[in-house]
Design a protein around this motif. Structure first.
Motif, mmCIF file in Angstrom:
data_model
loop_
_atom_site.group_PDB
_atom_site.id
_atom_site.type_symbol
_atom_site.label_atom_id
_atom_site.label_comp_id
_atom_site.label_asym_id
_atom_site.label_seq_id
_atom_site.Cartn_x
_atom_site.Cartn_y
_atom_site.Cartn_z
ATOM 1 N N ALA A 393 15.788 -11.938 52.615
ATOM 2 C CA ALA A 393 15.656 -10.649 51.947
ATOM 3 C C ALA A 393 16.613 -10.567 50.769
ATOM 4 O O ALA A 393 17.779 -10.997 50.868
ATOM 5 N N VAL A 394 16.148 -10.027 49.662
ATOM 6 C CA VAL A 394 16.993 -9.829 48.491
ATOM 7 C C VAL A 394 17.871 -8.604 48.735
ATOM 8 O O VAL A 394 17.373 -7.504 48.983
ATOM 9 N N GLN A 395 19.174 -8.801 48.680
ATOM 10 C CA GLN A 395 20.130 -7.720 48.896
ATOM 11 C C GLN A 395 21.356 -7.955 48.027
ATOM 12 O O GLN A 395 21.563 -9.070 47.531
ATOM 13 N N PRO A 396 22.168 -6.925 47.791
ATOM 14 C CA PRO A 396 23.269 -7.050 46.834
ATOM 15 C C PRO A 396 24.202 -8.231 47.058
ATOM 16 O O PRO A 396 24.670 -8.838 46.097
ATOM 17 N N ASP A 397 24.439 -8.605 48.309
ATOM 18 C CA ASP A 397 25.424 -9.673 48.555
ATOM 19 C C ASP A 397 24.861 -11.075 48.296
ATOM 20 O O ASP A 397 25.613 -12.056 48.381
ATOM 21 N N ASN A 398 23.574 -11.201 47.989
ATOM 22 C CA ASN A 398 23.062 -12.529 47.614
ATOM 23 C C ASN A 398 22.434 -12.534 46.216
ATOM 24 O O ASN A 398 21.647 -13.405 45.887
ATOM 25 N N ILE A 399 22.827 -11.555 45.387
ATOM 26 C CA ILE A 399 22.382 -11.504 43.995
ATOM 27 C C ILE A 399 23.493 -12.074 43.119
ATOM 28 O O ILE A 399 24.651 -11.643 43.212
ATOM 29 N N PHE A 400 23.171 -13.046 42.262
ATOM 30 C CA PHE A 400 24.196 -13.730 41.475
ATOM 31 C C PHE A 400 24.340 -13.214 40.044
ATOM 32 O O PHE A 400 25.340 -13.493 39.386
#
Length: 447
Positions: A393-400
């Motif tokens: 899932a795309v979530q803030p802690d895995n957005i670069f």
């Protein structure tokens, strides 16, 4: 440089999928075979069992905001996000501060990238109403294209002098890459909405303001000018069904003088998504109707559209949360473009072979990029491993991306990028970047 052996991969390349091994030496693919054995102890072996090996994606349209707008993004953070999304090569746009409209400013960008970029890089030169003498200095072996804004967008580089425009089309030594929206049509539509709503125009009216008419009027004019002058024209981010009629699908890409591309957001979103996403999906050109969305997908399949790109153009959340007239257009896309395309593959909309053709092979062909975009012996080892069955899932802690948000936030993708290699070096693995090394290279063009 260490040797690398990728074993048991399902290799997607040149219209076929086959299982095999790939051996890399000094950043170059030296052997592709059904089975390769490591012949010395200094080989890094990656078992790709169950995953697919693709050429690294080549994104011909990104905005990494450096110099001058680095609170949104910079070349380092943008390229980090890119390799996390399987993009190993990018071409960056000139609407920075200052704008990239002189040779000196262009070379400064190359200098920055040589120190900080995770991905291979090139920078487009910017055309204006008054820099024709600089345009004529462009070295076709060093610059991918000339970017022209034929409709205003972020950075105000609008070229609207018809006489100058014709001279640029006649004299540009490289491909003209054009943003096509008719300025007068947009201004008229916007004024009508401002008179009714003030600054707080409903976001759902964005595709009415930046309308089908605005897109077609500008792109058709650019095509006619290219036909008149013999210019090599590439139309960026086509967003309407109507525009597809302007582009030929009867010729091989290498024989086309006029080409076009589509961006991920115009394939993924349609006007129904404004209600939920708001200004986070405000782009220029606008996301339009479901009919347009479906036609663009078909146009990609049937070769009216030649290239897939992102138009990655981040802004901060604070900037995007503004009322309509103050919220800038654009959003971060490089990290999630390939997972989105793979999701479309799962939905039966596009094959893996077609994704690779449009996002890897065709940009290399269109821009005459030397030794990249294919999995071939003797080519640069820009490679991506993807697992088609590893949901996340795309979530803030895995957005670069530096802006720390994504229009895909909350989306669960079925597929993920597991490994990215740039010039034979592993730069990214399963949501973690490897320690930075200066492995990225400036593109060269075989012209």
């Amino acid at each position: 440089m260490k040797k690398v052996l990728i074993k048991n991969a399902k290799i997607v390349n040149e219209g076929k999928i086959h299982e095999g091994d790939v051996f890399i030496e000094d950043g170059i693919i030296s052997e592709i075979s059904e089975s390769i054995s490591a012949k010395s102890p200094d080989v890094n072996i990656y078992d790709a069992e169950g995953t697919y090996l693709l050429p690294g994606l080549i994104d011909d349209q990104v905005h990494f905001r450096e110099p001058g707008l680095t609170h949104k993004e910079n070349i380092e953070t943008g390229s980090r996000a890119a390799v996390a999304g399987g993009i190993t090569t990018f071409m960056e746009m000139p609407n920075t501060l200052p704008q990239t409209t002189t040779m000196e400013l262009l070379e400064e960008k190359y200098r920055i990238a040589s120190e900080t970029s995770y991905a291979n890089y090139a920078f487009m030169f910017g055309g204006t109403n008054d820099n024709l003498s600089e345009i004529e200095k462009i070295d076709p072996k060093k610059v991918p294209a000339l970017k022209l804004f034929l409709g205003s967008s972020t950075g105000n580089m609008l070229v609207d002098d018809e006489k100058v425009l014709e001279e640029i089309f006649k004299k540009s030594p490289v491909i003209i890459a054009a943003h096509c929206e008719d300025e007068e049509t947009i201004k008229k539509n916007l004024q009508e909405c401002v008179e009714r709503y003030g600054d707080d125009i409903p976001i759902e009216l964005h595709p009415k303001i930046r309308s089908e008419e605005a897109c077609y009027k500008s792109s058709s004019r650019a095509v006619k000018l290219a036909q008149k002058t013999g210019a090599r024209l590439h139309v960026f981010h086509v967003s309407t069904a109507k525009e597809l009629s302007l582009f030929n699908n009867k010729k091989a890409l290498k024989d086309k003088k006029i080409t076009a591309e589509v961006c991920i957001h115009h394939l993924w979103f349609n006007e129904d998504d404004y209600a939920k996403k708001g200004t986070y999906i405000k782009w220029n050109p606008a996301v339009k109707t479901k009919k347009d969305q479906e036609a663009l997908i078909q146009g990609l399949i049937d070769d009216h559209l030649d290239v897939l790109a992102t138009d990655h153009a981040p802004h901060t959340k604070q900037e995007k949360k503004n009322v309509y007239t103050k919220a800038p257009s654009g959003g971060p896309l490089v990290q999630h473009a390939l997972p989105a395309l793979l999701q479309m593959h799962h939905q039966g909309k596009i094959t893996l072979e077609k994704i690779v053709e449009k996002a890897c092979h065709n940009p290399a062909i269109l821009f005459d990029i030397e030794k990249r975009g294919f999995i071939r012996e003797g080519y640069k080892a820009d490679l991506v491993l993807v697992d088609l069955n590893s949901p996340w899932a795309v979530q803030p802690d895995n957005i670069f991306s530096k802006c720390q948000w994504s229009p895909f936030e909350g989306t669960t993708f079925k597929s993920r990028v597991t490994h990215t290699f740039v010039n034979g070096r592993l730069v990214y693995k399963n949501f973690k970047h490897q320690p930075f090394q200066k492995v990225a290279e400036r593109l060269t063009f075989d012209r």
